[in-house]
Design an enzyme around this catalytic site. Structure first.
Site, PDB file in Angstrom:
ATOM      1  N   THR A 163       0.881  -1.173   0.000  1.00  0.00           N
ATOM      2  CA  THR A 163       0.000   0.000   0.000  1.00  0.00           C
ATOM      3  C   THR A 163       0.919   1.223   0.000  1.00  0.00           C
ATOM      4  O   THR A 163       2.123   1.104   0.222  1.00  0.00           O
ATOM      5  CB  THR A 163      -0.885   0.062   1.258  1.00  0.00           C
ATOM      6  OG1 THR A 163      -0.031   0.206   2.403  1.00  0.00           O
ATOM      7  CG2 THR A 163      -1.724  -1.192   1.415  1.00  0.00           C
ATOM      8  N   VAL A 170       7.270  -2.645   7.313  1.00  0.00           N
ATOM      9  CA  VAL A 170       7.263  -1.187   7.392  1.00  0.00           C
ATOM     10  C   VAL A 170       7.936  -0.607   6.142  1.00  0.00           C
ATOM     11  O   VAL A 170       9.074  -0.944   5.819  1.00  0.00           O
ATOM     12  CB  VAL A 170       7.988  -0.710   8.669  1.00  0.00           C
ATOM     13  CG1 VAL A 170       8.062   0.811   8.701  1.00  0.00           C
ATOM     14  CG2 VAL A 170       7.273  -1.243   9.909  1.00  0.00           C
ATOM     15  N   LYS A 171       7.158   0.245   5.455  1.00  0.00           N
ATOM     16  CA  LYS A 171       7.681   0.848   4.231  1.00  0.00           C
ATOM     17  C   LYS A 171       8.239   2.221   4.567  1.00  0.00           C
ATOM     18  O   LYS A 171       7.541   3.054   5.160  1.00  0.00           O
ATOM     19  CB  LYS A 171       6.514   0.983   3.256  1.00  0.00           C
ATOM     20  CG  LYS A 171       6.870   0.932   1.807  1.00  0.00           C
ATOM     21  CD  LYS A 171       5.565   1.038   1.025  1.00  0.00           C
ATOM     22  CE  LYS A 171       5.724   0.794  -0.419  1.00  0.00           C
ATOM     23  NZ  LYS A 171       4.509   1.147  -1.151  1.00  0.00           N
ATOM     24  N   VAL A 172       9.504   2.429   4.191  1.00  0.00           N
ATOM     25  CA  VAL A 172      10.140   3.727   4.481  1.00  0.00           C
ATOM     26  C   VAL A 172      10.687   4.301   3.184  1.00  0.00           C
ATOM     27  O   VAL A 172      11.083   3.563   2.276  1.00  0.00           O
ATOM     28  CB  VAL A 172      11.290   3.605   5.518  1.00  0.00           C
ATOM     29  CG1 VAL A 172      10.790   3.059   6.835  1.00  0.00           C
ATOM     30  CG2 VAL A 172      12.427   2.751   4.993  1.00  0.00           C
TER      31      VAL A 172
END
Ligand code: E4P
Length: 218
Positions: free
Chosen positions: A27, A82-84
């Site tokens: 997402t 976790v998207k960073v």
């Protein structure tokens, strides 16, 4: 090759899961904004539905903010990744999260040099954005080729997650290059099934049998 769906639309996710082709999800803030629902609750709902990695992106851009939001995302469910964003703070966050056992997907990768940093930082995934490179007149798939080669040369454990996919040719090219994962808009997953000769062929088979006037049991 594993397929992730790149959407926050729960109906699309349910359909993809029914088809048995969805291994995980990505997402981003734009996709979640389109749904008009709360941010964290949406990521949580998707993580509940999908038995595979679900990338939820931090909204903060400073290290402390990313660590705080990333921990809250990771606490939603064990399958949340976790998207960073790709930045010095983002890659510092990756190292900190790795020490805490939290997997990261580094997003918005547009060069092989950036991908090299992501591999060194120890992220679980790097997301090269292919379609957006094509949009500005570059050959996005060249980046996938470079990243796959570099990661193989150094045995990096970071997986290449091909993102910003626009059509089935991107998927086939990424598969031929040996990318680990492709994240697909629902429309592209649907297009993978289609070929005009399949439709015409099926129509003809059924029409030929119909002409006999007999049924399946005759
Ligand atoms: C990946 O994680 C991103 O959400 C996505 O692939 C972006 O694609 P776009 O360029 O179609 O917005």
């Amino acid at each position: 090759m594993r397929f992730f769906l790149d959407t926050a639309d729960l109906d699309e996710i349910r359909t993809g899961l029914d088809w048995g082709m969805v291994d995980g999800m990505t997402t981003n803030p734009s996709l979640i904004a389109k749904q008009g629902k709360p941010y964290l609750a949406t990521v949580q709902e998707i993580a509940r539905l999908v038995p595979g990695p679900v990338s939820g992106e931090v909204l903060a851009t400073d290290l402390d903010g990313m660590l705080e939001q990333g921990r809250r995302l990771a606490a939603l469910a064990p399958n949340v990744v976790v998207k960073v964003p790709l930045s010095p703070a983002g890659l510092q966050a990756v190292r900190r999260f790795a020490a805490e056992g939290v997997r990261c997907n580094v997003t918005l990768c547009f060069s092989a040099a950036q991908a090299l940093l992501v591999g060194k930082a120890g992220a679980a995934y790097v997301s090269p954005f292919i379609g957006r490179l094509d949009d500005v007149g570059e050959e996005g798939m060249n980046l996938v080729e470079q990243v796959v080669t570099i990661y193989r040369n150094y045995d990096f454990e970071t997986q290449v997650l091909v993102a910003s996919v626009r059509h089935p040719v991107h998927v086939v090219q990424a598969a031929m290059l040996g990318a680990d994962v492709c994240t697909l808009p629902f429309k592209v997953m649907e297009q993978l099934y289609k070929h005009p000769l399949t439709d015409v062929g099926l129509e003809r088979f059924l029409a030929d049998w119909k002409k006999t006037g007999r049924s399946f049991d005759d």
